[in-house]
Scaffold this active site. Structure first.
Site, mmCIF file in Angstrom:
data_model
loop_
_atom_site.group_PDB
_atom_site.id
_atom_site.type_symbol
_atom_site.label_atom_id
_atom_site.label_comp_id
_atom_site.label_asym_id
_atom_site.label_seq_id
_atom_site.Cartn_x
_atom_site.Cartn_y
_atom_site.Cartn_z
ATOM 1 C CB SER A 103 -0.884 0.004 1.248
ATOM 2 O OG SER A 103 -1.482 1.276 1.440
ATOM 3 C CE1 TYR A 129 -3.622 -1.965 5.858
ATOM 4 C CE2 TYR A 129 -2.963 0.276 5.336
ATOM 5 C CZ TYR A 129 -3.475 -0.946 4.938
ATOM 6 O OH TYR A 129 -3.823 -1.142 3.617
#
Length: 260
Positions: A103, A129
Site C-alpha cells: 500500500s 497497518y
C-alpha cells in the site's frame, strides 16, 4: 467459503474453465497456512503465479491464533510463511511470479524491531497497518535477492483505493456526518474491486515485466518506494526475524535451510 465458492462459480461460468477451485486458507493461523501449502504442493502440478492479496486494516488490537498482532500477522507474516512454503513449487514451475499487495501507506511505516508485535507500546492501529505494509515491500526486496537466477520474480504494488470491506474498521461510516457528507465523495474517488485488481493482474501476466524483480509499483507504474523500504540491512534483519517468528529457520520439515 461461501463467498469464495460463489466467486469461483462465477468465474467458471464466464470463462467455461472448470478448473477454478476455492480452498480454505486462514492467514491468521500458521497451522492453516501449512495445511494449505501441503495441499497445493501435492495436488497442483504447477504454481506459476502467487498473488498475496489478503489484508486487514485498522482493526482493534486483536491477535492471531499464534499471538501475532493481527495486521502484522495477516498482512505480512502469514504471506511470508505461505510464500516460503510454496517456493519449491514456484521454482519447479518457473518462469513464475510472486506479487505482494502492499500500500501507499508503507511510506508512513517504520519497522520497530524492539516491539514488532506491539507488546510494549500503546497500540496505534494506523501505525501498525503502515508497519505491516512496509514489511511487505522490504521482504519483497530481500526475497528478490534470494531468488536471483531461479526464474522466479517477486514484486510489490499499491493497487489504489478499492471499494471493498477492507476499510470496515476505519470509521468512514460510523457517523452521520461521514456517511452523508464524506461518503459520496469517497465513493467517487475509489475504484471498483475489478479495477483495483488490474495492477495485480498486470504484474502477473505482462510480457514486458518478464525478469523484472524486486520492484515496487504504484498502480501500473514502477516507482521508488519509501527510503526505509530500500534499506538492505533492515530487509535482511526483518527476514531473519520473520523466519524465527513463523518457525521457518529451516524452510522445510526435512531440514533444508532457507534459500540464501
Amino acid at each position: 467459503m461461501e463467498k469464495y465458492e460463489a466467486a469461483a462459480k462465477e468465474i467458471r461460468g464466464e470463462t467455461l474453465n472448470h478448473r477454478v477451485n476455492a480452498r480454505h486458507l486462514d492467514l491468521a493461523s500458521l497451522k492453516s497456512i501449512r495445511e494449505f501449502a501441503v495441499k497445493v504442493t501435492e495436488e497442483e502440478e504447477h504454481v506459476h503465479i502467487l498473488i498475496n492479496n489478503a489484508a486487514v486494516m485498522r482493526c482493534p488490537h486483536w491477535t492471531t491464533e499464534d499471538g501475532f498482532e493481527m495486521q502484522l500477522g495477516v498482512n505480512y507474516l502469514g504471506h511470508f510463511l505461505l510464500t516460503n512454503l510454496l517456493l519449491d513449487k514456484l521454482k519447479a514451475s518457473a518462469p513464475s511470479r510472486i506479487i505482494n499487495v502492499s500500500s501507499l501507506a508503507h511510506v508512513a511505516g517504520h519497522i520497530d524491531f524492539e516491539d514488532l508485535n506491539w507488546e510494549k507500546r500503546k497500540y496505534d492501529t494506523k501505525a501498525a497497518y503502515c508497519q505491516s505494509k512496509l514489511a511487505i515491500v522490504l521482504s519483497t526486496k530481500e526475497l528478490s535477492r534470494r531468488l536471483q537466477g531461479t526464474g522466479v520474480t517477486v514484486n510489490a504494488l499499491h493497487p489504489g483505493v478499492a471499494r471493498t470491506e477492507l476499510g470496515r474498521h476505519t470509521g468512514m461510516h460510523s457517523s452521520a456526518f461521514s456517511s452523508f457528507t464524506l461518503g459520496p465523495i469517497f465513493w467517487l474517488l475509489v475504484k471498483s474491486p475489478q479495477l483495483a485488481a488490474q495492477p495485480s493482474v498486470y504484474l502477473a501476466v505482462a510480457e514486458e515485466l518478464e525478469g523484472v524483480s524486486g520492484k515496487y509499483f504504484d498502480v501500473l507504474k514502477e516507482k521508488a518506494p519509501a527510503p526505509e523500504a530500500e534499506d538492505e540491512e533492515v530487509a535482511k534483519r526483518l527476514w531473519a526475524e520473520s523466519a524465527r517468528l513463523v518457525g521457518l529457520e529451516m524452510s522445510h520439515e526435512r531440514g533444508q535451510p532457507l534459500p540464501e
